[in-house]
Every structure is written in structure tokens, then in C-alpha cells.
Design a protein around this motif. Structure first.
Motif, short mmCIF file in Angstrom:
data_model
loop_
_atom_site.label_atom_id
_atom_site.label_comp_id
_atom_site.label_asym_id
_atom_site.label_seq_id
_atom_site.Cartn_x
_atom_site.Cartn_y
_atom_site.Cartn_z
N ILE A 7 20.02 3.62 16.07
CA ILE A 7 20.40 4.87 15.41
C ILE A 7 19.22 5.82 15.49
O ILE A 7 18.13 5.52 15.00
N ARG A 8 19.44 6.94 16.11
CA ARG A 8 18.38 7.89 16.46
C ARG A 8 18.57 9.20 15.71
O ARG A 8 19.69 9.70 15.58
N ALA A 9 17.48 9.79 15.25
CA ALA A 9 17.49 11.11 14.63
C ALA A 9 16.81 12.10 15.54
O ALA A 9 15.63 11.93 15.88
N ASP A 10 17.53 13.13 15.95
CA ASP A 10 16.95 14.21 16.74
C ASP A 10 16.43 15.33 15.82
O ASP A 10 16.80 15.41 14.66
N ASP A 11 15.56 16.18 16.37
CA ASP A 11 15.22 17.49 15.79
C ASP A 11 14.08 17.51 14.77
O ASP A 11 13.94 18.49 14.03
N LEU A 12 13.20 16.49 14.72
CA LEU A 12 12.06 16.61 13.83
C LEU A 12 11.22 17.83 14.24
O LEU A 12 10.84 17.96 15.40
N GLY A 13 10.98 18.72 13.29
CA GLY A 13 10.25 19.96 13.58
C GLY A 13 11.12 21.19 13.63
O GLY A 13 10.61 22.31 13.62
N TYR A 14 12.45 20.99 13.68
CA TYR A 14 13.36 22.14 13.77
C TYR A 14 13.15 23.08 12.58
O TYR A 14 13.04 24.29 12.73
N SER A 15 13.08 22.51 11.37
CA SER A 15 12.82 23.29 10.16
C SER A 15 12.34 22.32 9.09
O SER A 15 12.48 21.10 9.22
N GLU A 16 11.80 22.86 7.99
CA GLU A 16 11.33 21.99 6.92
C GLU A 16 12.48 21.24 6.27
O GLU A 16 12.36 20.07 5.90
N GLY A 17 13.64 21.91 6.13
CA GLY A 17 14.80 21.23 5.57
C GLY A 17 15.23 20.05 6.41
O GLY A 17 15.52 18.96 5.88
N VAL A 18 15.27 20.23 7.71
CA VAL A 18 15.60 19.12 8.61
C VAL A 18 14.57 18.01 8.48
O VAL A 18 14.91 16.82 8.43
N ASN A 19 13.30 18.37 8.42
CA ASN A 19 12.24 17.36 8.30
C ASN A 19 12.42 16.49 7.06
O ASN A 19 12.26 15.27 7.11
N TYR A 20 12.75 17.13 5.93
CA TYR A 20 12.94 16.36 4.70
C TYR A 20 14.10 15.37 4.84
O TYR A 20 14.02 14.23 4.38
N GLY A 21 15.17 15.81 5.47
CA GLY A 21 16.32 14.94 5.65
C GLY A 21 16.02 13.77 6.57
O GLY A 21 16.44 12.63 6.32
#
Length: 249
Positions: A6-20
Motif C-alpha cells: 500500500i503506497r502513498a503518493d504526493d508527500l510535499g504536495y501541501s502541508e495538509g497532505v503531509n499531515y494525512g
């Protein structure tokens, strides 16, 4: 025993994404995280996962934010403001406008930034949100140049080889009826004995930047909920599922 990644894409896209993403790793079932090295929030995301064992990949991005390469050197993928052309422009184009030599410059620049930020090569290597033959060619060329584990995006239902392993990719987050829990359970139920199933997720919380820049919104929060649900984690154990990262491929 079923092998699931299970992979998560998009670290760095935004701070909200980072927290999730950070919550989905620390409290959930995600072990592989794709890093967008050109984005201003990338260090924020990496700091949230400091000292957490994570399999980091390069989530190569040519459709949001500013490039690491001088925009004058890569005019086929940038606009008059020196930013990347949007994913919408790629989707609406009748032909592939990406110039191979230009996109290789940016892929290489993002790879070098990854090594600078994390101190090692990416443990896997792939691309973000753009269907372009020349983009995929460029990714393969740079991956081969540096001996990286390239993970493409085959057609639905088709297998590909990543490292030494046959894998099947599952990416359903853009479907209007998307339910991440149902997708995960269907993937496990249909898992191949001779392969690894890869679920591509984009977990994150919603902030203003994501609401303005991304067409993928509500599914991000739903994926955080799914990844951190203790009932899901118990169900995976009951199904004799082994959760792996790209290091195992």
C-alpha cells in the motif's frame, strides 16, 4: 499468504497532505511514500516522518508547482509563468507535447534533489498524474542510468515487473463511486498467488492549496480514515495478508 503493498503518493504536495500521509504511516498500514521533491512543502513532510521507518520513492512531478530546472530549458512542459503545465492540459492534449530531452532534464534534477534531501537513492521510482509516452520513457531512462527500481503504470488488469516481482496496480481514486475500503477488500480477495498487489493511495487532509490545485479532494481524507482503521488492520491479519514495501520487490 497474500502479498500486498500500500503506497502513498504526493508527500510535499501541501502541508495538509503531509499531515494525512504522516498519520497513515504512523497509525496505519502504509509503508511506502512517494516524495515530490520540487514542492515547497517537501521538507515539512519529511520532518513529520523523521526517524520513522519508511520506504521512500521519488514521485516525479511535471504538472504542479515550479520545476527545479530553468523553465527556459524545458518549454514543452512549462508555461509563461515558469510553472509546470497543469494535469488538465496533459489530459486535453490531442498528442504528446512532452519533449523527451527536456523532461529528462527535470526528472534528473528531481532525482538529484531527492538524494540531497534524504541522503540516499529512492527505494522506488515513478511518476505523478501524467499520461505521456515521453514522460514514461524519460523515467525509464533515468531509472536505468542510476540503477533505480522503476514502477510504471500498466493498463488495468495487466501485470508488470518491478524489481524481481510481478505486480498488479490498483488505482481507483478518481472513480466517482470510490470507496477505499471496498477497493482494498476487493484487491485482497482477488490477489494473485504469484504476484504482489499494489494499492496506490493519495491520503491527506484538505487545505486551501489542495482545494485550488488538485481535482482529487475527498478521497484523500477517506484514504487516511481507511489506512488508520483498526478494524481494517485486524481484517488484514485474519486474511493472512503480508504488508510489504518496495524493498521486498
Amino acid at each position: 499468504m497474500k502479498k500486498i503493498l500500500i503506497r502513498a503518493d504526493d508527500l510535499g504536495y501541501s502541508e495538509g497532505v503531509n499531515y494525512g500521509i504522516a498519520k497513515s504511516v504512523k497509525d496505519g498500514i502504509i509503508g511506502s511514500v512517494g516524495v515530490m521533491t520540487n514542492m515547497p512543502s517537501v521538507m515539512h513532510g519529511l520532518d513529520l516522518l523523521k526517524d520513522v521507518p519508511v520506504c521512500y520513492g521519488q514521485h516525479t512531478n511535471i504538472c504542479v508547482g515550479k520545476p527545479l530546472t530553468d523553465p527556459k530549458l524545458i518549454p514543452s512542459i512549462t508555461n509563461e509563468f515558469g510553472e509546470f503545465k497543469s494535469s488538465k492540459e496533459y489530459r486535453q492534449a490531442k498528442e504528446d507535447f512532452v519533449v523527451l530531452d527536456e523532461v529528462i532534464l527535470e526528472i534528473e534534477a528531481q532525482y538529484q534533489r531527492f538524494v540531497e534531501l534524504i541522503g540516499r537513492k529512492p527505494q522506488y521510482f515513478e511518476g505523478h498524474a501524467v499520461s505521456s509516452v515521453n514522460f514514461f520513457k524519460g523515467l525509464e531512462i533515468v531509472a536505468k542510468r542510476h540503477g533505480l527500481k522503476y514502477s510504471g503504470m500498466p493498463a488495468e488488469g495487466e501485470a508488470m515487473i518491478v524489481g524481481d516481482t510481478k505486480v498488479y496496480m490498483w488505482l481507483e481514486s478518481q472513480r466517482p463511486d470510490y470507496d477505499p475500503e471496498k477497493t482494498l477488500k476487493r484487491m485482497v480477495e482477488q490477489a494473485h498467488e504469484d504476484a504482489c498487489e499494489v494499492l496506490v493511495c493519495h491520503p491527506g487532509y484538505l487545505d486551501a492549496y489542495i482545494l485550488k490545485k488538485s481535482s482529487l479532494t475527498i478521497p484523500r481524507a477517506l484514504e487516511v480514515e481507511m489506512a488508520c482503521d483498526p478494524n481494517i488492520q485486524e481484517w488484514l491479519k485474519q486474511e493472512d495478508v503480508t504488508l510489504v514495501t518496495y524493498d521486498a520487490l
